[in-house]
Design an enzyme around this catalytic site. Structure first.
Site, PDB file in Angstrom:
ATOM      1  N   ARG A 233       0.808  -1.217   0.000  1.00 45.87           N
ATOM      2  CA  ARG A 233       0.000   0.000   0.000  1.00 45.87           C
ATOM      3  C   ARG A 233       0.837   1.262   0.000  1.00 45.87           C
ATOM      4  O   ARG A 233       0.334   2.321  -0.331  1.00 45.87           O
ATOM      5  CB  ARG A 233      -0.950   0.006   1.194  1.00 45.87           C
ATOM      6  CG  ARG A 233      -1.912  -1.156   1.135  1.00 45.87           C
ATOM      7  CD  ARG A 233      -3.122  -0.984   2.012  1.00 45.87           C
ATOM      8  NE  ARG A 233      -3.837  -2.256   2.041  1.00 45.87           N
ATOM      9  CZ  ARG A 233      -3.784  -3.106   3.056  1.00 45.87           C
ATOM     10  NH1 ARG A 233      -3.115  -2.805   4.127  1.00 45.87           N
ATOM     11  NH2 ARG A 233      -4.423  -4.252   2.987  1.00 45.87           N
ATOM     12  N   VAL A 234       2.086   1.193   0.403  1.00 48.55           N
ATOM     13  CA  VAL A 234       2.880   2.424   0.399  1.00 48.55           C
ATOM     14  C   VAL A 234       4.197   2.305  -0.371  1.00 48.55           C
ATOM     15  O   VAL A 234       4.767   3.298  -0.796  1.00 48.55           O
ATOM     16  CB  VAL A 234       3.188   2.930   1.832  1.00 48.55           C
ATOM     17  CG1 VAL A 234       1.947   3.378   2.524  1.00 48.55           C
ATOM     18  CG2 VAL A 234       3.901   1.862   2.646  1.00 48.55           C
TER      19      VAL A 234
END
Ligand code: ATP
Ligand code: MG
Length: 501
Positions: A365-366
């Site tokens: 997600r990052v």
């Protein structure tokens, strides 16, 4: 001589009034119950939650349940000679572990005691095992890549420094190998690694330590182990001890990679001791706070702000699933706390696709924002391509007549799968990953037979090392692709002189 009774009684009275007990009666308690790894004791009225307690035989314990009548204690060590009626003493200190550079290269238990037979660890610094996670303002967003050296991860689910990426899969799907390879790849990357082995066989831990030593990775790695034969309190404690050691480095502005292998076993150990402490069981008999068990641990991984030195703790927690069920209780808990997951599947593993990463259900997600520019360019659409290839493959298993476009897609997909395979303990530097993915996405491999992809890859690397190191150097230094015309020509030149024409 005349004895004056009045004088004596006055003297006695004065003595009694002035009497000062020279011990603190609240400081010791008496064991009233002893079970597997836990004890109850009365008399420790002022004990704090998490306080270190010492039994008569020198074994240490940790105060857990503070109740009106007694205190529930988890015992961290030998408990066979603790009896009902034994004395237990308060220390006034919260549980701490030794930290610092002296631990690097060592194999230790969760109490910070060496188990590698290399003698005492000389450090005076300690840190509490429970510590608040950095707050919102103390954090920074993830911006630097953590190269694992595995093509399938660095291209499809990139990890950034300060990220928490879950590695989830059934048993024997290559989970530990992913972490060990990622640690091997940190050589010379200004990283300190901590490998926390929870509930594993001593022999397995031993062979992992040997692998690390063999590849020179022990020079920057700490191994914390609580093996399957240890009492459950130590298994419960191991990850906290590991992260306390990591925090010491992070707050000094250094970068740490910590691997928790695995948290399912920690949750089981916690369930065991919670049931013995008679805490009410909830779903699957886990105590109500099993989510907090993992969330407070993983929240301590962070990329801290520049004012605090800009250090980071990147965490790779592991969860072992049963029959690929990622919606089980503990698995969903940890998925919701982490910044993505890497799902390893046993059918892929058994069909020879190793590392067995399922691109469809794995996400980061990052980490994407931490990928280097060159990698972003070559790997941009790889994930979607791979997913659509899998779909097509299943769909065309029965059909025979395929149009050219579908055929080409299948062709490319098969080669993509082949390129993403990687042998054990052979992490690849990022510029070479970019090179092979560039060759793949620009069609240089389309005419290479599937069985030759591996040798094509190896020969391409050696050809570039020999003749075009300058191009690789551009990727290393600028983090961007070199001039694409030059790159195309170089790859074509390699192809023309090879057997892969
Ligand atoms: N990329 C790879 N190429 C070849 N063999 C591999 C690869 N990755 C793992 N293996 C082999 O697969 C076996 C299982 O790997 P590993 O121990 O990493 O799995 P695991 O999921 O951690 O297992 P466990 O559930 O027992 O902890 C090992 O014998 C390892 O050598
Ligand atoms: Mg393993």
């Amino acid at each position: 001589m005349v004895i004056n009774t009045q004088e004596i009684s006055a003297l006695l009275k004065q003595q009694i009034e002035e009497y000062q007990p020279d011990f603190d009666y609240t400081e010791t308690g008496v064991v009233t119950y002893i079970g597997d790894g836990i004890a109850r004791a009365q008399g420790l009225d002022n004990a704090m939650s998490g306080e270190l307690l010492i039994f008569e035989n020198g074994t240490i314990g940790m105060a857990q349940n503070l109740e009106t009548a007694d205190v529930g204690i988890i015992i961290l060590g030998e408990f066979s000679n603790i009896r009902e009626g034994s004395v237990v003493r308060r220390t006034g200190k919260i549980m701490e572990v030794p930290v610092g550079n002296a631990l690097i290269g060592r194999v230790i238990n969760p109490l910070g005691q060496p188990v590698d037979g290399l003698g005492e660890i000389r450090t005076s610094k300690t840190r509490p095992i429970e510590y608040p996670a950095p707050g919102v303002m103390q954090r920074k967003s993830v911006s630097e890549p953590l190269q694992t050296g595995l093509k399938a991860i660095d291209a499809l689910v990139p990890i950034g420094r300060g990220q928490r990426e879950l590695i989830i899969g059934d048993r024997q799907t290559g989970k530990t190998s992913v972490a060990i390879d990622a640690i091997l790849n940190q050589k010379g990357q200004d990283m300190i690694c901590i490998y926390v082995a929870i509930g594993q066989k001593e022999s397995t831990v031993r062979s992992q330590v040997e692998t690390l030593r063999q590849y020179g990775a022990l020079d920057y790695t700490i191994v914390v182990t609580a093996s399957a034969s240890q009492p459950s309190p130590l298994l419960f404690l191991a990850p906290y001890a590991g992260v306390a050691m990591a925090e010491e480095f992070m707050y000094e502005g250094k970068h740490v990679l910590i691997v928790y292998d695995d948290l399912s076993k920690q949750a089981v150990a916690y369930r065991e001791l919670s049931l013995l402490l008679r805490r009410p069981p909830g779903r699957e008999a886990y105590p109500g706070d099993v989510f907090y068990l993992h969330s407070r641990l993983l929240e301590r991984s962070a990329k801290v702000s520049d004012e605090l030195g800009g250090g980071s703790i990147t965490a790779l927690p592991f969860i072992e699933t049963q029959a690929g069920d990622i919606s089980a209780y503990i698995a969903t808990n940890v998925i919701s706390i982490t910044d993505g997951q890497i799902f390893l599947k046993d059918d892929l593993f058994n069909s020879g696709i190793r590392p067995a990463i399922d691109a469809g259900s794995s996400v980061s997600r990052v980490g994407g924002s931490a990928q280097i520019k060159a990698m972003k360019k070559v790997a941009g659409t790889l994930r979607i391509d791979l997913a659509s290839y899998r779909e097509l493959e299943a769909f065309t298993q029965f059909g025979s007549d395929l149009d050219a476009a579908t055929q080409a897609k299948l062709n490319r997909g098969r080669r993509t799968v082949e390129v993403l395979k990687q042998p054990l303990h052979k992490p690849l530097p990022v510029e070479k990953q970019v090179l092979i993915l560039y060759a793949l996405t620009n069609g240089f491999l389309d005419s290479v037979p599937i069985d030759d992809v591996l040798s094509f890859e190896e020969e391409l690397y050696s050809y570039f090392d020999l003749h075009y190191d300058a191009l690789l150097e551009v990727i290393r230094t600028t983090k961007d692709l070199p001039d694409t015309n030059e790159l195309n020509e170089a790859i074509q030149e390699f192809k023309d002189q090879s057997i892969f024409k």
